[in-house]
Design an enzyme around this catalytic site. Sequence first.
Site, mmCIF file in Angstrom:
data_model
loop_
_atom_site.group_PDB
_atom_site.id
_atom_site.type_symbol
_atom_site.label_atom_id
_atom_site.label_comp_id
_atom_site.label_asym_id
_atom_site.label_seq_id
_atom_site.Cartn_x
_atom_site.Cartn_y
_atom_site.Cartn_z
ATOM 1 N N ASP A 1 0.830 -1.200 0.000
ATOM 2 C CA ASP A 1 0.000 0.000 0.000
ATOM 3 C C ASP A 1 0.873 1.262 0.000
ATOM 4 O O ASP A 1 1.921 1.304 0.634
ATOM 5 C CB ASP A 1 -0.893 -0.031 1.244
ATOM 6 C CG ASP A 1 -1.868 1.109 1.313
ATOM 7 O OD1 ASP A 1 -2.763 1.157 0.454
ATOM 8 O OD2 ASP A 1 -1.732 1.962 2.215
ATOM 9 N N GLU B 1 1.765 -0.050 -4.887
ATOM 10 C CA GLU B 1 0.782 0.946 -5.291
ATOM 11 C C GLU B 1 1.502 2.272 -5.514
ATOM 12 O O GLU B 1 1.912 2.927 -4.570
ATOM 13 C CB GLU B 1 -0.304 1.112 -4.227
ATOM 14 C CG GLU B 1 -1.365 2.134 -4.628
ATOM 15 C CD GLU B 1 -2.269 2.537 -3.480
ATOM 16 O OE1 GLU B 1 -3.430 2.900 -3.755
ATOM 17 O OE2 GLU B 1 -1.825 2.514 -2.313
#
Length: 618
Positions: A325, A354
């Site tokens: 993330d 990400e």
Amino acid sequence: MKSKLIVLFFFFLVALTQAQVERIEPPFWWSAMHHDELQILCYGKGIAKYNVESKDITISDITKTENPNYLFITLDTKAVETGTVSIDFKENGSVVFSQPYQFKSRRANSAKRKGFDSSDVMYLIMPDRFANGNPENDSHKDTVEKADRSNPGGRHGGDIQGVIDHLDYLKDLGVTTLWSTPLLEDNEPTYSYHTYAQSDLYKIDPRYGTNEDYKRLASEMHKQDMKLVMDYVTNHWGSKHWMIQDLPTKDWIHQWPEGFRRSNYRMTTQFDNNASQIDSKGCMNGWFDTTMPDMNQSNPLLLTYITQNAIWWIEYADLDGFRVDTYSYNDKDGIAKWTKAIMDEYPNFNIVGEVWMHNQAQIAYWQKNSKIGAIDNYNSHLPSVMDFTLHDAITVLFNEDENSWDKGMIKAYDNFTNDFLYPDINNILLFAGNHDTNRINEIYQGDIDTYKMVMTLIFTTRGIPQIYYGDEIGMLGNRDKKGDGDIRRDFPGGWSGDAKNAFLSSAIKNGRTNDQEAFHAFTSKVLKWRKHAEVIHTGKLLQFIPFDNVYVYFRYNEEKSVMVIINNSLKDQKLDVTRFKEGIKSYSVGTDIITDSNIDITEDFSIPAKTSMILDLK
């Protein structure tokens, strides 16, 4: 009498140990690991006053911080064998208590595990919203927020058992890899269901199940030749994390004079040679949200802690990959070290970061061995990134019906013209939507013909396709108008008492609706074909400039070729096959994977409006 005294002394020693060492992390480790050192965090009231020694293992370093409740003990594990060692805590030359520490045997060929790749199809779920396999753990005494399915932003009760119960559904759909949003404990009082504000990095949230349940999920998936990807969060923890409540060091997190400062989210400052220091710091050190303290990856103790934690979960649960993330919000040198350490331990593993940016060069900067990063003397060691620019294009181009210089299918074409920027183009994650974006079927008003065009592109171009749960049954959701809960609705049939069960065929009573069946049937048919289509996994991409809003490209290798046609115009279009001779070569017939019809490709042929074809050439 003597034996009773020994027993009493043993229980006294155990009680004393528990009183002194409240936590030890990692809780255990393995022998024969690639890295030769292990940093053990010992936490307990005033524990730093003790001297630490061991007769069983070499202690190479002991670090004490300004917080006396922590000791960081570094062990030399180069020659450690499977078994238990004892670590002595001394005061005034005498052993006050001893702490056992276990080293386990690794799985056979653990270091050689193979991560996900372009032969896979990844399915993203939010476990709280997927299926409730164990209603008894919907709420838990150790966590604050209780289940409330009527609240779009509350906990709904989905769990690990619910995922295990529906692995057959995923297998039948053609999915090979599961990415679940985080499952570790998140003890925030509200909105804890998304689990990105984690409060314990070594514990599965009890509302999802146990650590053993998570390990069982991986095992059950492997039995079906499927892979499990963990959503790992390096950039921030939750405000209720036990270490945030009692920081080991002041610089364990990024702190601001005013207490809280939100990130400016300008990731470009990470590589902008012209960026001001205050803006760079504002991105990297700013907090993602009020409940998510920003972690300082430049702190060597923290960096080692999260590196070992990530390796621990791979080894413990037998994982096949990470999705990281907010990768590009981390301290970029720290996250590169973290990534390299994991890939050194598992050379065939895969990690996708990400990097939510809207420019191919800026995304490519973060992929391993990037020539763009090399200009900056930077290498993230990150194998895979996410194709956000393709996502940007997909969410608008299918509403652009007319041929234009910069609208319609040319946006897809232009995305791939920049593939030269990426060092490993097949290791790019492709998606039409995820848990942070409006549902793709919402954007296109539930139109199945548009869905087919969108997913034809996702499933057949270069890279690794990812599906967001429920897209395959036409689920809708608009976060802009109704908030995140709307794009994270419960999967129909995941809860006892649901009126419809979309896990089941429409041919079964209370199964999928006819509309849901149409979405599902297309998705399953193409994915099952893709699973065995090696040319789609690793073949080259040959694309032609779209004319009349019709995009044609080929995936090919020496043995095989597939011709993909997407007609995004409002009219039927006739293809001049001579223009595509470079891709058609000596092939004469194409079998459309979608309709099972055979097309004579030696002559011009038509494709209906708003339609896609996947022609397996013969």
